[in-house]
Design a protein around this motif. Sequence first.
Motif, PDB file in Angstrom:
ATOM      1  N   GLU A 310       0.861   7.037   3.392  1.00 36.60           N
ATOM      2  CA  GLU A 310       0.587   5.565   3.251  1.00 36.60           C
ATOM      3  C   GLU A 310      -0.043   6.077   4.714  1.00 36.60           C
ATOM      4  O   GLU A 310       0.509   5.071   5.751  1.00 36.60           O
ATOM      5  N   ASN A 369      -4.020   0.563   1.673  1.00 41.27           N
ATOM      6  CA  ASN A 369      -3.766  -1.041   0.304  1.00 41.27           C
ATOM      7  C   ASN A 369      -5.788  -1.236   0.577  1.00 41.27           C
ATOM      8  O   ASN A 369      -6.258  -1.125   1.520  1.00 41.27           O
ATOM      9  N   GLU A 401      -3.341   1.547  -3.425  1.00 38.15           N
ATOM     10  CA  GLU A 401      -2.657   0.627  -4.012  1.00 38.15           C
ATOM     11  C   GLU A 401      -2.794  -0.526  -3.270  1.00 38.15           C
ATOM     12  O   GLU A 401      -4.046  -1.142  -2.838  1.00 38.15           O
ATOM     13  N   ASP A 431       1.494  -1.026  -6.554  1.00 37.94           N
ATOM     14  CA  ASP A 431       1.833  -1.280  -4.995  1.00 37.94           C
ATOM     15  C   ASP A 431       3.243  -2.933  -5.677  1.00 37.94           C
ATOM     16  O   ASP A 431       2.500  -3.234  -6.440  1.00 37.94           O
ATOM     17  N   LYS A 452       4.880   1.832  -7.893  1.00 41.25           N
ATOM     18  CA  LYS A 452       5.566   1.441  -6.997  1.00 41.25           C
ATOM     19  C   LYS A 452       6.567   0.380  -7.002  1.00 41.25           C
ATOM     20  O   LYS A 452       6.027  -0.771  -6.947  1.00 41.25           O
TER      21      LYS A 452
END
Length: 531
Positions: A310, A369, A401, A431, A452
């Motif tokens: 990530e 993200n 995400e 997320d 997640k």
Amino acid sequence: SVVGWIRRAARSRGLGTAVARAASTRGRAVPPKFGIADPWSALRSVGQWRGEIWNRRKDGEIYAEWLTISTVNDAAGQTTHYVAIFSDATQLKPSQERMDFLPNHDALTGLPNRILLQDRLSQAIRRAQRERGRLALLFVDLDRFKKVNDTLGHEVGDRLLEAVARRLGERLRGADTLSRLGGDEFLILLDGHSSAAGAAAAAQACLDLLRSPLQIDTHAIPLSASIGISLYPTDGMDAETLIRSADLAMYHAKERGRGNYQFHAPEMSIAAQEQHALENALRGALARGELGLLYQPQIELATGHLWGVEALARWAHPDLGAVAPERFIPVAERIGLIGELGEWVLTEACRQLVRWRTAGFAVPRIAVNVSIQQLARSNLLPTLQRCLVESGLVPEDLEVEVTESVIVGDNARVITALSDLRSLGISLVVDDFGTGACALGRINRVPIDRLKIHGSFIRCIGRGQSEEAITRAIIDLGRDLGLAVIAEGVEREDQSAFLQAAGCRLAQGYLFGEPMDADALGVYLGRAAVH
Ligand code: C2E
Ligand code: CA
Ligand code: CA
């Protein structure tokens, strides 16, 4: 003009209503005693204007007239008539409207007075309490107004106050209230979610508005003001305290040489200044190469193999050092930089994946993200496509995400953007799952690939039974929906064991590796290959 028409109608009937065709009353007419609000703009925007005008009887006597003008629109929305309802305010037995208006408004400017302001402020406080909102109060005091009064006379002084009221009124937003406390003191209530930085910006805007001289007859009168700012809840929990705090702050502004604003709590001035500095610094950060990415491994619990990494943004501020994304992402969103920033993150993440692979490291995929503002405001899809083309990566190499609240929200544009990127073949990860306003019925509106589990649940494994139960439930939910589940914030072996036993496939956290720079990840992977 509309004034002439109103005066004539009023004089002939004393009390009653008058109707005028719109065509005959078009044009600008701002009579001197109409008070602050321009009746035309009020009529145009809200369809009604209310106020008091001064009129003269046939015998010459001046009297107050209470007037309501409303627009009448045809089916097409075009204004065809104006209807005026007027009453001789001195004769009329007190009607409710008059009772409402007169004690609550300042006779000179027509603005709400202290009583009404206190009332509105108390209401706003109650609402802010309920909604955990914030409020700001600006206490505006003109500098050296007494000198104008003394040298040019009270008539000019009054006209000046009217003009100031008009100017300050120009920049108000819908929920804001401008009021006059008396003399040369005005109070502005900034409703909504007014941060210290927002209040500072509003105060600066007021100072700027007053900077150019006001023209009263032949006098061009230069003005300045001192402004004190108090914030709810920091500087007071009730209307009276907040007004007093803003008043005190205004005196600090006077002491500091007038023509400036001060917060009641001095640390707020510093906070607002810092925020301002942060915004300015962030504007140039990309160009100066201060933004960077760290990468955190995500592993497959059963095998220990690397599933992907990530990308987490970092800002190396020249003075402040490393600034956390939670601090600068919201700033970037506020100042409209998030599109550019997000584009850089995506581009850099794709390039880095290629670099690793070229160097012989098998990094299966990279996750980035994306914030809701980014989805709502910037055009993510073309950026993603460009990144793929430039880097030569395939959509399966990329994961996006987004937080749970993004998925269950009502922004149609956001939902479309998510569906679009999913149809490109890019995986979508929800997320921080379990923390948002989790509306299970709504998550299937967007085709998602992974859940997640938020680190707060993982942290409580071994300590909190309900968190353990939620963790298990999310894992089961994922299995039933055919979505792989990843746990974040895994720091201890027992958490890892619990997750594996519960059937969680993927994990990420300090136990497996902290976020690290690109080279460190290479070293990490090299080490992993040895063992
Ligand atoms: P997130 O996506 O939930 O990222 C997880 C955060 O937890 C990261 O903080 C990470 O450093 C931290 N973390 C990882 N493992 C552990 C652990 O074992 N224990 C604990 N206590 N913490 C762990 P970070 O890097 O400060 O990022 C914070 C948030 O900022 C991210 O939350 C993400 O929402 C946002 N963010 C980061 N980079 C970007 C970006 O490029 N764009 C956008 N829009 N948001 C970003
Ligand atoms: Ca994340
Ligand atoms: Ca997270």
